[in-house]
Design a protein around this motif. Structure first.
Motif, PDB file in Angstrom:
ATOM      1  N   LEU A 153       7.211   5.685  12.946  1.00 60.02           N
ATOM      2  CA  LEU A 153       7.363   6.353  11.695  1.00 60.02           C
ATOM      3  C   LEU A 153       6.336   5.893  10.769  1.00 60.02           C
ATOM      4  CD1 LEU A 153      10.822   5.671   9.647  1.00 60.02           C
ATOM      5  CD2 LEU A 153       8.768   5.047   8.640  1.00 60.02           C
ATOM      6  N   ARG A 154       5.972   6.872  10.019  1.00 60.99           N
ATOM      7  CA  ARG A 154       4.896   6.529   9.154  1.00 60.99           C
ATOM      8  C   ARG A 154       5.305   7.161   7.722  1.00 60.99           C
ATOM      9  NH1 ARG A 154      -0.591   9.380   9.688  1.00 60.99           N
ATOM     10  NH2 ARG A 154       0.090  10.590   8.157  1.00 60.99           N
ATOM     11  N   TYR A 155       4.701   6.622   6.603  1.00 58.79           N
ATOM     12  CA  TYR A 155       5.082   6.886   5.113  1.00 58.79           C
ATOM     13  C   TYR A 155       3.799   6.875   4.320  1.00 58.79           C
ATOM     14  CZ  TYR A 155       6.559   6.967   0.368  1.00 58.79           C
ATOM     15  OH  TYR A 155       6.638   7.381  -1.119  1.00 58.79           O
ATOM     16  N   ARG A 156       3.386   8.034   3.710  1.00 61.14           N
ATOM     17  CA  ARG A 156       2.339   7.850   3.053  1.00 61.14           C
ATOM     18  C   ARG A 156       2.498   8.258   1.645  1.00 61.14           C
ATOM     19  NH1 ARG A 156       1.044   5.743   6.926  1.00 61.14           N
ATOM     20  NH2 ARG A 156      -0.704   6.241   8.463  1.00 61.14           N
ATOM     21  N   ALA A 157       1.972   7.796   0.469  1.00 60.28           N
ATOM     22  CA  ALA A 157       1.948   7.958  -0.716  1.00 60.28           C
ATOM     23  C   ALA A 157       0.882   8.028  -1.578  1.00 60.28           C
ATOM     24  CB  ALA A 157       3.228   7.216  -1.602  1.00 60.28           C
ATOM     25  N   GLN A 158       0.643   8.985  -2.516  1.00 58.96           N
ATOM     26  CA  GLN A 158      -0.774   9.096  -2.969  1.00 58.96           C
ATOM     27  C   GLN A 158      -0.613   9.483  -4.439  1.00 58.96           C
ATOM     28  OE1 GLN A 158      -3.892  10.746  -0.634  1.00 58.96           O
ATOM     29  NE2 GLN A 158      -5.124  11.159  -2.139  1.00 58.96           N
ATOM     30  N   LEU A 159      -1.511   8.738  -5.317  1.00 58.30           N
ATOM     31  CA  LEU A 159      -1.413   9.135  -6.807  1.00 58.30           C
ATOM     32  C   LEU A 159      -2.938   9.503  -7.280  1.00 58.30           C
ATOM     33  CD1 LEU A 159       0.085   9.571  -9.548  1.00 58.30           C
ATOM     34  CD2 LEU A 159      -0.148   7.299  -9.745  1.00 58.30           C
ATOM     35  N   ASN A 160      -3.272  10.398  -7.809  1.00 55.84           N
ATOM     36  CA  ASN A 160      -4.465  10.863  -8.210  1.00 55.84           C
ATOM     37  C   ASN A 160      -5.701  10.591  -7.437  1.00 55.84           C
ATOM     38  OD1 ASN A 160      -3.291  11.234 -10.722  1.00 55.84           O
ATOM     39  ND2 ASN A 160      -3.853   9.512 -11.946  1.00 55.84           N
ATOM     40  N   ASP A 161      -5.355  10.661  -5.987  1.00 52.22           N
ATOM     41  CA  ASP A 161      -6.595  10.494  -5.090  1.00 52.22           C
ATOM     42  C   ASP A 161      -6.980   8.931  -5.233  1.00 52.22           C
ATOM     43  OD1 ASP A 161      -6.313  12.993  -3.811  1.00 52.22           O
ATOM     44  OD2 ASP A 161      -8.033  13.778  -5.104  1.00 52.22           O
ATOM     45  N   ARG A 162      -6.468   8.083  -6.171  1.00 55.80           N
ATOM     46  CA  ARG A 162      -6.899   6.946  -6.396  1.00 55.80           C
ATOM     47  C   ARG A 162      -6.288   5.574  -5.966  1.00 55.80           C
ATOM     48  NH1 ARG A 162      -8.121   5.733 -12.566  1.00 55.80           N
ATOM     49  NH2 ARG A 162      -8.784   3.868 -11.530  1.00 55.80           N
ATOM     50  N   ILE A 163      -4.705   6.041  -5.803  1.00 54.67           N
ATOM     51  CA  ILE A 163      -3.969   4.969  -5.173  1.00 54.67           C
ATOM     52  C   ILE A 163      -3.145   5.456  -4.059  1.00 54.67           C
ATOM     53  CG2 ILE A 163      -1.938   3.627  -5.676  1.00 54.67           C
ATOM     54  CD1 ILE A 163      -2.587   3.803  -8.608  1.00 54.67           C
ATOM     55  N   GLN A 164      -3.241   4.732  -2.917  1.00 51.99           N
ATOM     56  CA  GLN A 164      -2.679   5.372  -1.945  1.00 51.99           C
ATOM     57  C   GLN A 164      -1.794   4.072  -1.067  1.00 51.99           C
ATOM     58  OE1 GLN A 164      -4.974   7.416   1.281  1.00 51.99           O
ATOM     59  NE2 GLN A 164      -3.946   5.925   3.062  1.00 51.99           N
ATOM     60  N   LEU A 165      -0.575   4.421  -0.676  1.00 52.67           N
ATOM     61  CA  LEU A 165       0.395   3.435   0.066  1.00 52.67           C
ATOM     62  C   LEU A 165       0.448   3.932   1.424  1.00 52.67           C
ATOM     63  CD1 LEU A 165       2.245   1.040   0.397  1.00 52.67           C
ATOM     64  CD2 LEU A 165       3.903   2.598  -0.514  1.00 52.67           C
ATOM     65  N   ALA A 166       0.353   3.408   2.507  1.00 49.93           N
ATOM     66  CA  ALA A 166       0.338   3.705   3.837  1.00 49.93           C
ATOM     67  C   ALA A 166       1.142   2.703   4.463  1.00 49.93           C
ATOM     68  CB  ALA A 166      -0.839   3.794   4.480  1.00 49.93           C
ATOM     69  N   VAL A 167       2.533   3.134   5.250  1.00 49.45           N
ATOM     70  CA  VAL A 167       3.241   2.297   5.926  1.00 49.45           C
ATOM     71  C   VAL A 167       3.387   2.858   7.443  1.00 49.45           C
ATOM     72  CG1 VAL A 167       5.515   1.455   6.063  1.00 49.45           C
ATOM     73  CG2 VAL A 167       4.633   1.783   3.900  1.00 49.45           C
ATOM     74  N   ASN A 168       3.176   2.135   8.389  1.00 48.88           N
ATOM     75  CA  ASN A 168       3.371   2.529   9.964  1.00 48.88           C
ATOM     76  C   ASN A 168       4.400   1.497  10.596  1.00 48.88           C
ATOM     77  OD1 ASN A 168       1.663   4.601   9.733  1.00 48.88           O
ATOM     78  ND2 ASN A 168      -0.136   3.050  10.417  1.00 48.88           N
ATOM     79  N   MET A 169       5.292   2.120  11.452  1.00 47.74           N
ATOM     80  CA  MET A 169       6.454   1.431  12.266  1.00 47.74           C
ATOM     81  C   MET A 169       6.216   2.008  13.506  1.00 47.74           C
ATOM     82  SD  MET A 169       9.436   1.020   9.581  1.00 47.74           S
ATOM     83  CE  MET A 169       9.208   0.976   7.820  1.00 47.74           C
ATOM     84  N   LYS A 170       6.125   1.102  14.724  1.00 47.81           N
ATOM     85  CA  LYS A 170       5.921   1.643  15.946  1.00 47.81           C
ATOM     86  C   LYS A 170       6.733   0.892  16.909  1.00 47.81           C
ATOM     87  CE  LYS A 170       2.462   0.964  18.822  1.00 47.81           C
ATOM     88  NZ  LYS A 170       1.111   0.992  19.398  1.00 47.81           N
ATOM     89  N   LYS A 171       7.172   1.481  18.112  1.00 43.96           N
ATOM     90  CA  LYS A 171       8.135   0.826  19.281  1.00 43.96           C
ATOM     91  C   LYS A 171       7.438   1.391  20.356  1.00 43.96           C
ATOM     92  CE  LYS A 171      12.241   0.500  22.159  1.00 43.96           C
ATOM     93  NZ  LYS A 171      11.396   1.177  22.938  1.00 43.96           N
ATOM     94  N   ASP A 172       6.926   0.509  21.027  1.00 42.52           N
ATOM     95  CA  ASP A 172       6.412   1.180  22.450  1.00 42.52           C
ATOM     96  C   ASP A 172       7.393   1.139  23.547  1.00 42.52           C
ATOM     97  OD1 ASP A 172       3.410   1.502  21.869  1.00 42.52           O
ATOM     98  OD2 ASP A 172       3.353  -0.502  21.734  1.00 42.52           O
TER      99      ASP A 172
END
Length: 659
Positions: A153-172
């Motif tokens: 699962l991955r989530y990305r949020a971006q504002l004004n090409d200046r602020i970016q939030l990245a979240v990753n979750m993984k199960k093998d």
């Protein structure tokens, strides 16, 4: 999407950057970066070159030529002006065009930049056949504690090409999920918040981040590429601090970092504290760790025992001075373990790092003068070991360019984070010289070559004494602009390994040679159909043994509907590798961000089918089915991964929502 986009060929890009990426290499971070620039092309009239360096396939001399062309001739009026810049041959222009644009200053574009963007991606995958590790019920034996499902699962949020939030979750596959030692669900969680142009700070990253400085001798997190068809890319381009968005569970930093700009000087302090996996013995004082694990797998009781068994604290400072065509930097790092690292008992492990504290310092620089780009780095570890790399890229003629690189990594140079250019990935116990030449025979014909000669002064893996080797590569490519390419590639690799047969050799070693020959043709038949065909063969030669052979043929077909909502691609391949030494790696298409290199070993068939459908403006789905078929075999794989039967199949589904 880019996997089937007529404008770009990610397979050609990845395989040009490196010939040595393994089946498990995680390409998601660079894959995501390329897709970002496909959607948000780099403005050639605004770039300072740093974003062009992130593309990986433009060497520093080409970037300098582009910036100089703009400074002398004025702003770009048409994107095809790239063809007039020295060194920008047909292939480089073809690769670059999808990622760049001539920007517009209209108010509509300014408003667009202020838009808040979000993306959520869910991925599910599993191997359909049940491996041995899932069938064992005896709790005293090694076994897989979880099921075969893989989730991301991955989530990305971006504002004004200046602020970016990245979240990753993984199960093998094989890891527990919401039970046992993973009651929090996913095995791997990663998050980063990136802020650009905050006051005097060029960027600040909180959470997981990567550092890339100089030529990577002392500090280089994330993916690195070795030798490949783009021969000038032996010169690294450190981009400093960047958010870490990969699903790879090792080789990153966790904490805070940022780059402060004061006139010509960039100051980058950083701090990191994270758990690491390893075999820790806490019955001794101090507690010791004999093995540091980096696979990120926590499927068995032993792997669960290793999970987060130790902690690693790192902090440091990088100073970079930029003045016109000169860059000079110094990097300082200290790393502290909460356990004492002990050496192994093998011959090749006698020079390994031992202790709980390591200090590194490095000096690096690069300078451009006319058609010459010189670069280098010197690094030193606290026990006196050193590493040195120096080289140059020279445009000898409008059609001929070269790269020359020398390296000398001492056996007692130690670093937790270095990934210097070389034959091995240790940045120690290696000396070598690399020469690459690229010659533009005609407007559509390109000849690329390199020769790398190296030696390992003391024992290494499979060689208990001094050993030498060489690597030769040559590729001839003919391009139809925007249509396709025909290429012929030859590679010859020589190494020395221990001799274990009857009798005795002079040094206890024998020569092994692997020769590879590849012919590939890909062509865009129309706006809807594209084909790719490859034939590859190799011969493995080892003294006192019979030669063994391997070969592989595959056919890829790409299709998309007239409206572009539905896209698909498929492969059918036949391979026959007489031994593991004859195995062949090839890039495989996959769902978005998940593409990688597949291994073609022993004898059999490989096929897969990918589908991508755009349900709406905001929602897309992907599906993949892949199958390995090995006629005449009763089992596939070894150990806990062993499957009864002669088939191994996989399904994968992915959903992405964008706003």
């Amino acid at each position: 999407m880019a996997q089937t986009n007529e404008k770009i060929d990610l397979q050609d890009l990845f395989e040009s950057l490196s010939e040595d990426l393994s089946e498990g290499a995680d390409l998601s971070e660079l894959n995501e970066k390329w897709h970002y620039y496909l959607k948000h092309p780099i403005d050639l009239n605004k770039t300072d070159g740093s974003d062009l360096a992130e593309l990986q396939f433009l060497n520093p001399l080409l970037i300098n030529h582009l910036l100089e062309h703009r400074a002398i001739s004025g702003k770009f009026i048409n994107i095809l002006e790239l063809q007039a810049i020295e060194g920008f041959n047909e292939r480089i222009v073809y690769l670059l065009l999808p990622f760049v644009q001539i920007g517009s200053e209209s108010p509509l574009n300014v408003l667009k930049l202020r838009k808040f963007k979000q993306e959520i991606m869910l991925r599910y995958a599993r191997t359909l056949e049940k491996a041995k590790g899932y069938r064992i019920t005896d709790t005293t034996r090694s076994r897989y504690l979880g099921d075969a499902n893989r989730y991301a699962l991955r989530y990305r949020a971006q504002l004004n090409d200046r602020i970016q939030l990245a979240v990753n979750m993984k199960k093998d596959a094989g890891e527990p999920f919401f039970r046992d030692r993973q009651k929090m669900g996913f095995d791997f969680y990663s998050m980063s918040l990136s802020i650009k142009n905050f006051g005097r700070f060029r960027n600040i990253v909180i959470g997981d981040y990567a550092l890339q400085f100089g030529q990577g001798l002392s500090m280089w997190n994330g993916l690195n590429f070795g030798k490949g068809g783009l021969v000038q890319n032996a010169a690294r381009q450190g981009i400093g601090v960047k958010p870490y968005t990969s699903l790879n569970e090792s080789n990153f930093m966790r904490g805070i970092a940022g780059t402060l700009q004061i006139k010509y000087i960039e100051i980058t302090p950083y701090f990191s504290y994270r758990s690491i996996d390893g075999n820790v013995d806490r019955t001794t004082f101090p507690a010791t760790i004999s093995t540091i694990a980096s696979t990120g797998l926590h499927r068995t009781p032993t792997e669960q025992k290793y999970r987060g068994a130790a902690s690693q604290m790192a902090y440091g400072l990088n100073l970079l001075w930029r003045y016109k065509r000169l860059k000079a930097g110094v990097h300082f790092n200290e790393t502290q373990l909460d356990v004492f690292k002990i050496k192994g008992k093998g011959i090749r492990q006698q020079a390994d790092f031992e202790g709980d504290f390591l200090r590194n310092i490095s000096l690096y620089t690069n300078y451009t003068i006319r058609n010459i780009y010189v670069f280098g780095e010197y690094a030193n570890s606290m026990d006196g070991g050193s590493a040195l790399l120096a080289g140059s890229i020279i445009s000898l003629h409008p059609r001929l360019s070269s790269v020359f690189l020398l390296r000398d990594y001492k056996r007692n140079f130690h670093t937790f984070y270095g990934q210097g250019f070389g034959e091995s990935g240790d940045t120690s116990n290696e000396q070598g010289g690399y020469l690459g030449l690229t010659y533009q025979l005609g407007r559509k014909l390109l000849w690329s070559n390199y020769a790398d000669v190296f030696r390992f002064p003391v024992a290494k893996y499979q060689a208990d004494t001094l050993s030498t080797g060489a690597d030769f590569f040559s590729q001839l490519s003919y391009m139809w602009y925007k249509k396709g390419q025909l290429s012929l590639r030859y590679r010859n690799r020589l190494k020395q390994v221990n001799y274990t047969g009857e009798g005795q050799t002079e040094h206890g070693l024998v020569n092994v040679v692997k020769q590879q020959l590849r012919v590939e043709f890909h062509y865009r038949l129309s706006s809807r159909w594209t084909i790719r065909s490859r034939s590859e063969a190799n011969m493995f030669q080892k003294e006192y043994q019979e030669n063994s052979f391997g070969y592989m043929f595959f056919q890829d077909v790409f299709w998309k509907s007239a409206a572009g909502k539905l896209q698909s691609n498929m492969r059918i391949a036949y391979f026959d590798a007489a031994s593991y030494d004859n195995r062949i790696y090839a890039y495989e298409q996959d769902v978005l961000y998940a593409a990688g290199f597949g291994m073609y070993n022993t004898k059999g068939w490989r096929t897969y089918l990918n589908l991508n459908y755009r349900l709406s403006r905001h929602l897309q789905v992907w599906a993949k089915y892949g199958l390995y078929y090995y006629p005449g075999r009763e089992t596939i794989g070894t150990g806990l991964d062993q499957i009864d039967g002669n088939k191994k199949s996989e399904v994968k589904f992915q959903l992405r929502w964008q706003l």
